[in-house]
Design a protein around this motif. Structure first.
Motif, short mmCIF file in Angstrom:
data_model
loop_
_atom_site.label_atom_id
_atom_site.label_comp_id
_atom_site.label_asym_id
_atom_site.label_seq_id
_atom_site.Cartn_x
_atom_site.Cartn_y
_atom_site.Cartn_z
N TRP A 133 0.82 -1.21 0.00
CA TRP A 133 0.00 0.00 0.00
C TRP A 133 0.85 1.26 0.00
N GLY A 134 2.18 1.11 -0.11
CA GLY A 134 3.06 2.27 -0.13
C GLY A 134 3.37 2.82 1.25
N GLN A 135 3.04 2.07 2.31
CA GLN A 135 3.35 2.51 3.67
C GLN A 135 4.78 2.13 4.02
N ILE A 136 5.45 3.04 4.72
CA ILE A 136 6.83 2.79 5.12
C ILE A 136 6.87 1.85 6.31
N ILE A 137 7.72 0.85 6.22
CA ILE A 137 7.98 -0.10 7.30
C ILE A 137 9.44 0.12 7.72
N MET A 138 9.68 0.36 9.02
CA MET A 138 11.04 0.57 9.49
C MET A 138 11.41 -0.52 10.49
N SER A 139 12.62 -1.05 10.33
CA SER A 139 13.10 -2.11 11.22
C SER A 139 14.45 -1.71 11.80
N PRO A 140 14.52 -1.49 13.12
CA PRO A 140 15.82 -1.20 13.72
C PRO A 140 16.69 -2.45 13.76
N VAL A 141 17.98 -2.28 13.64
CA VAL A 141 18.90 -3.42 13.72
C VAL A 141 19.97 -3.15 14.78
N LYS A 142 20.47 -4.25 15.34
CA LYS A 142 21.55 -4.16 16.32
C LYS A 142 22.88 -4.49 15.64
N ILE A 143 23.97 -4.28 16.38
CA ILE A 143 25.32 -4.50 15.85
C ILE A 143 25.49 -5.93 15.35
N LYS A 144 24.95 -6.92 16.06
CA LYS A 144 25.11 -8.31 15.65
C LYS A 144 24.53 -8.54 14.25
N HIS A 145 23.42 -7.90 13.95
CA HIS A 145 22.81 -7.99 12.61
C HIS A 145 23.80 -7.49 11.56
N SER A 146 24.40 -6.32 11.82
CA SER A 146 25.37 -5.75 10.88
C SER A 146 26.60 -6.64 10.75
N PHE A 147 27.03 -7.24 11.85
CA PHE A 147 28.17 -8.15 11.82
C PHE A 147 27.90 -9.32 10.88
N TYR A 148 26.76 -10.00 11.08
CA TYR A 148 26.43 -11.14 10.22
C TYR A 148 26.28 -10.71 8.76
N GLN A 149 25.67 -9.58 8.55
CA GLN A 149 25.51 -9.07 7.19
C GLN A 149 26.88 -8.87 6.53
N GLY A 150 27.79 -8.24 7.23
CA GLY A 150 29.14 -8.01 6.68
C GLY A 150 29.91 -9.30 6.47
N ARG A 151 29.81 -10.23 7.42
CA ARG A 151 30.52 -11.50 7.30
C ARG A 151 29.99 -12.30 6.11
N ILE A 152 28.67 -12.33 5.93
CA ILE A 152 28.08 -13.04 4.79
C ILE A 152 28.56 -12.43 3.48
N GLN A 153 28.58 -11.11 3.42
CA GLN A 153 29.04 -10.44 2.20
C GLN A 153 30.49 -10.81 1.89
N ARG A 154 31.37 -10.76 2.88
CA ARG A 154 32.79 -11.09 2.64
C ARG A 154 32.97 -12.55 2.24
N LEU A 155 32.23 -13.46 2.90
CA LEU A 155 32.33 -14.88 2.53
C LEU A 155 31.89 -15.10 1.08
N LEU A 156 30.77 -14.48 0.70
CA LEU A 156 30.31 -14.63 -0.69
C LEU A 156 31.36 -14.11 -1.67
N GLY A 168 30.02 -24.29 -1.15
CA GLY A 168 31.01 -24.18 -0.08
C GLY A 168 30.64 -23.20 1.02
N PHE A 169 29.47 -22.58 0.92
CA PHE A 169 29.09 -21.59 1.95
C PHE A 169 28.76 -22.31 3.24
N PRO A 170 29.29 -21.84 4.39
CA PRO A 170 29.04 -22.53 5.66
C PRO A 170 27.60 -22.37 6.16
N LYS A 171 27.17 -23.33 6.95
CA LYS A 171 25.83 -23.29 7.54
C LYS A 171 25.82 -22.46 8.82
#
Length: 158
Positions: free
Chosen positions: A24-47, A151-154
């Motif tokens: 419907w075009g409504q904005i949804i906002m989701s706050p994230v913590k440091i751990k979220h950013s850590f996993y995001q960065g680690r996944i990116q580097r592994l890929l 080869g991506f880890p689980k």
């Protein structure tokens, strides 16, 4: 709102939240913590270390049947990247779309996003939980490992 308006809105530029739109075009906002950013960065580097072709990108906006969703990390072949690189939000999902669970996400929400990305032509969707465990999915259901990046880890290690 339309996604272009969100991207150009000066007051939304520096918010510490992930922003998405529903159908419907409504904005949804989701706050994230440091751990979220850590996993995001680690996944990116592994890929990036496991793939020698295509593009790995964080925070990729994707058109879905429920509005624009922003995958935490994606991998896109050169062919799909050529299609979407100049778009405001991707008209076709990258081949791999990855979501990292945060406190603002429920498991039902992540399952819903998985369905949306697969409908938008993602070949695989990966879901990373708050402990770094990754589950891999395609149209047929859960996979033992990624077919596209076997080869991506689980488990993402801290």
């Amino acid at each position: 709102m339309k996604w272009e308006e969100v991207c150009e809105h000066k007051q939304l530029q520096d918010l510490p939240f992930k922003i998405e739109l529903n159908k419907w075009g409504q904005i949804i906002m989701s706050p994230v913590k440091i751990k979220h950013s850590f996993y995001q960065g680690r996944i990116q580097r592994l890929l990036e270390s496991l793939l020698d072709r295509g593009e790995v990108m964080p925070e990729c906006a994707i058109n879905t049947s429920d509005g624009v969703k922003v995958a935490d990390v994606v991998w896109c072949s050169e062919e799909r990247f050529d299609i979407i690189q100049d778009e405001t939000s991707a008209s076709i999902a990258p081949e791999i779309c990855i979501e990292v669970k945060s406190v603002g996400n429920s498991l039902d929400e992540l399952q819903f996003k998985k369905k949306l990305y697969l409908e938008a032509q993602a070949l695989e969707v990966w879901l990373c939980d708050e402990e770094g465990q990754i589950k891999f999915y395609n149209q047929q259901g859960e996979l033992n490992q990624s077919v596209l990046v076997p080869g991506f880890p689980k488990q993402i290690k801290k």
